[in-house]
Design a protein around this motif. Structure first.
Motif, mmCIF file in Angstrom:
data_model
loop_
_atom_site.group_PDB
_atom_site.id
_atom_site.type_symbol
_atom_site.label_atom_id
_atom_site.label_comp_id
_atom_site.label_asym_id
_atom_site.label_seq_id
_atom_site.Cartn_x
_atom_site.Cartn_y
_atom_site.Cartn_z
ATOM 1 N N TYR A 182 26.759 118.590 139.682
ATOM 2 C CA TYR A 182 26.976 118.339 141.105
ATOM 3 C C TYR A 182 28.192 119.072 141.659
ATOM 4 C CZ TYR A 182 23.421 114.784 140.527
ATOM 5 O OH TYR A 182 22.235 114.146 140.270
ATOM 6 N N ILE A 183 28.906 119.806 140.799
ATOM 7 C CA ILE A 183 30.073 120.568 141.243
ATOM 8 C C ILE A 183 29.609 121.940 141.712
ATOM 9 C CG2 ILE A 183 32.274 121.565 140.548
ATOM 10 C CD1 ILE A 183 32.552 119.326 138.503
ATOM 11 N N SER A 184 30.158 122.415 142.821
ATOM 12 C CA SER A 184 29.728 123.694 143.381
ATOM 13 C C SER A 184 29.999 124.836 142.404
ATOM 14 C CB SER A 184 30.447 123.974 144.704
ATOM 15 O OG SER A 184 31.814 124.261 144.476
ATOM 16 N N HIS A 185 29.191 125.885 142.517
ATOM 17 C CA HIS A 185 29.335 127.048 141.644
ATOM 18 C C HIS A 185 30.714 127.683 141.801
ATOM 19 C CE1 HIS A 185 28.270 130.585 139.356
ATOM 20 N NE2 HIS A 185 28.563 131.373 140.380
ATOM 21 N N GLN A 186 31.209 127.749 143.049
ATOM 22 C CA GLN A 186 32.514 128.360 143.290
ATOM 23 C C GLN A 186 33.627 127.608 142.565
ATOM 24 O OE1 GLN A 186 30.287 127.551 145.542
ATOM 25 N NE2 GLN A 186 29.859 129.314 146.880
ATOM 26 N N THR A 187 33.546 126.266 142.563
ATOM 27 C CA THR A 187 34.558 125.469 141.876
ATOM 28 C C THR A 187 34.427 125.595 140.370
ATOM 29 O OG1 THR A 187 34.664 123.888 143.705
ATOM 30 C CG2 THR A 187 35.471 123.133 141.559
ATOM 31 N N ARG A 188 33.219 125.583 139.846
ATOM 32 C CA ARG A 188 33.022 125.700 138.394
ATOM 33 C C ARG A 188 33.593 127.003 137.854
ATOM 34 N NH1 ARG A 188 27.670 124.085 139.430
ATOM 35 N NH2 ARG A 188 26.920 126.129 138.715
ATOM 36 N N ARG A 189 33.525 128.061 138.643
ATOM 37 C CA ARG A 189 34.063 129.348 138.195
ATOM 38 C C ARG A 189 35.579 129.318 138.066
ATOM 39 N NH1 ARG A 189 31.606 133.521 142.351
ATOM 40 N NH2 ARG A 189 33.630 134.451 141.871
ATOM 41 N N ARG A 190 36.248 128.442 138.807
ATOM 42 C CA ARG A 190 37.716 128.429 138.838
ATOM 43 C C ARG A 190 38.331 127.572 137.731
ATOM 44 N NH1 ARG A 190 39.172 125.729 143.713
ATOM 45 N NH2 ARG A 190 41.305 126.388 143.267
ATOM 46 N N LEU A 210 42.510 124.309 135.865
ATOM 47 C CA LEU A 210 42.453 125.588 136.566
ATOM 48 C C LEU A 210 42.662 126.749 135.586
ATOM 49 C CD1 LEU A 210 42.063 126.129 139.632
ATOM 50 C CD2 LEU A 210 44.538 126.449 139.777
ATOM 51 N N LYS A 211 41.839 127.785 135.712
ATOM 52 C CA LYS A 211 41.926 128.935 134.804
ATOM 53 C C LYS A 211 43.083 129.869 135.147
ATOM 54 C CE LYS A 211 36.934 129.259 133.869
ATOM 55 N NZ LYS A 211 35.734 130.118 134.041
ATOM 56 N N ASP A 212 43.165 130.277 136.406
ATOM 57 C CA ASP A 212 44.153 131.276 136.801
ATOM 58 C C ASP A 212 45.557 130.687 136.854
ATOM 59 O OD1 ASP A 212 42.191 133.186 137.012
ATOM 60 O OD2 ASP A 212 41.853 132.810 139.147
ATOM 61 N N PHE A 213 46.535 131.490 136.446
ATOM 62 C CA PHE A 213 47.925 131.020 136.440
ATOM 63 C C PHE A 213 48.806 132.065 137.104
ATOM 64 C CE2 PHE A 213 52.136 130.174 134.959
ATOM 65 C CZ PHE A 213 52.195 128.797 134.807
ATOM 66 N N ASP A 214 49.178 131.806 138.350
ATOM 67 C CA ASP A 214 50.115 132.652 139.083
ATOM 68 C C ASP A 214 51.393 131.840 139.268
ATOM 69 O OD1 ASP A 214 51.626 134.097 140.876
ATOM 70 O OD2 ASP A 214 49.964 134.554 142.228
ATOM 71 N N LEU A 215 52.479 132.287 138.658
ATOM 72 C CA LEU A 215 53.720 131.515 138.665
ATOM 73 C C LEU A 215 54.162 131.162 140.081
ATOM 74 C CD1 LEU A 215 55.990 130.229 137.037
ATOM 75 C CD2 LEU A 215 57.180 132.449 137.073
ATOM 76 N N ASN A 216 53.938 132.044 141.032
ATOM 77 C CA ASN A 216 54.353 131.769 142.413
ATOM 78 C C ASN A 216 53.686 130.510 142.980
ATOM 79 O OD1 ASN A 216 56.274 133.830 143.233
ATOM 80 N ND2 ASN A 216 54.598 135.293 142.960
ATOM 81 N N ASN A 217 52.500 130.153 142.468
ATOM 82 C CA ASN A 217 51.815 128.951 142.943
ATOM 83 C C ASN A 217 52.448 127.673 142.414
ATOM 84 O OD1 ASN A 217 49.956 130.537 144.310
ATOM 85 N ND2 ASN A 217 48.505 130.561 142.599
#
Length: 256
Positions: A182-190, A210-217
């Motif tokens: 039931y989770i959207s495809h866009q969210t599952r990719r992240r 969350l997969k991506d890691f940007d220190l500024n976030n």
């Protein structure tokens, strides 16, 4: 995912509960920055905004609001509880309100900080509990998008039973093998995701990180380029460890 409707006999007595634990991680360099972060997050997710989010959830799942109770806390945090029903209820129908008291929306927030390190963790606990044909799963993607968290744990449980028109008991009225359906495809990719399900009990559990890691976030009122390489490595290590410990549900040795 659209649920196939079943022909039922009488009232649908199934209780469906979808629970979220959402976590946002941040690093604040100084004591003053930590204080400012708590003030910022407390204002961002105050009782008024949380009420609007839950009102939208009620609209998304097709429920009717019966009562709203909200509260901001000192020194920080907020709570909102909304009583809902499947059908509109007139104010004089007090006995019906009592009958539907298992259909509700709640949210509680917990901003906090590590006592020795600059790690700041904001947690929001949300429950969408319905009785009848209303599905809390319809609010899943709206709530994930509303909080946009680093780590999420999801629990979905269907309890009780109802009957079809032939009298056969139904212990669940829709198909599901994972909350991820039931989770959207866009969210599952992240997100990286793990399932722990107990199918025979209609209990479904999904953890997301969350997969991506940007220190500024993850820096509050600071940019990574204002820090030395050594500081960046240290903060990145602390943030990753905090995320890993929450995701796996246990304390872990310090990461190199």
């Amino acid at each position: 995912m659209k649920m196939k409707k079943l022909r039922l006999y009488g009232f649908n007595n199934l209780t469906k509960t979808l629970s979220f634990n959402m976590y946002d991680i941040c690093y604040a360099i100084s004591e003053e920055a930590r204080r400012q972060y708590i003030e910022y997050i407390d204002e961002q997710y105050n009782a008024a905004r949380l009420t609007r989010i839950l009102q939208n959830v009620s609209s998304v799942i097709g429920a009717h609001i019966l009562n709203i109770a909200s509260q901001d806390y000192e020194p920080q945090g907020a709570s909102v509880t909304i009583l809902i029903s499947e059908e509109p209820v007139e104010p004089q129908d007090a006995d019906v309100v009592c009958h539907l008291d298992k259909s509700h929306l709640t949210v509680h927030t917990y901003p906090e900080s590590h006592p020795q390190k600059g790690i700041m963790t904001f947690r929001a606990d949300i429950d969408v509990s319905t009785c009848g044909r209303i599905s809390p799963l319809n609010a899943l993607n709206y709530l994930l998008d509303s909080f946009d968290s680093d780590i999420v744990t999801l629990d979905y449980h269907v309890r009780g039973f109802t009957r079809d028109v032939s009298g056969k008991k139904l212990f669940i009225d829709h198909r599901i093998n994972s909350i991820q359906n039931y989770i959207s495809h866009q969210t599952r990719r992240r997100y990286d995701m793990i399932d722990v399900n107990v199918y025979q009990e209609n209990i479904f559990h999904t953890k997301m990180m969350l997969k991506d890691f940007d220190l500024n976030n993850y820096l509050f009122n600071k940019n990574a380029d204002e820090l030395t390489e050594r500081q960046q490595r240290q903060i990145r290590r602390l943030v990753r460890q905090e995320m890993q410990e929450i995701f796996h549900g246990r304390n872990m040795p310090s990461m190199p």
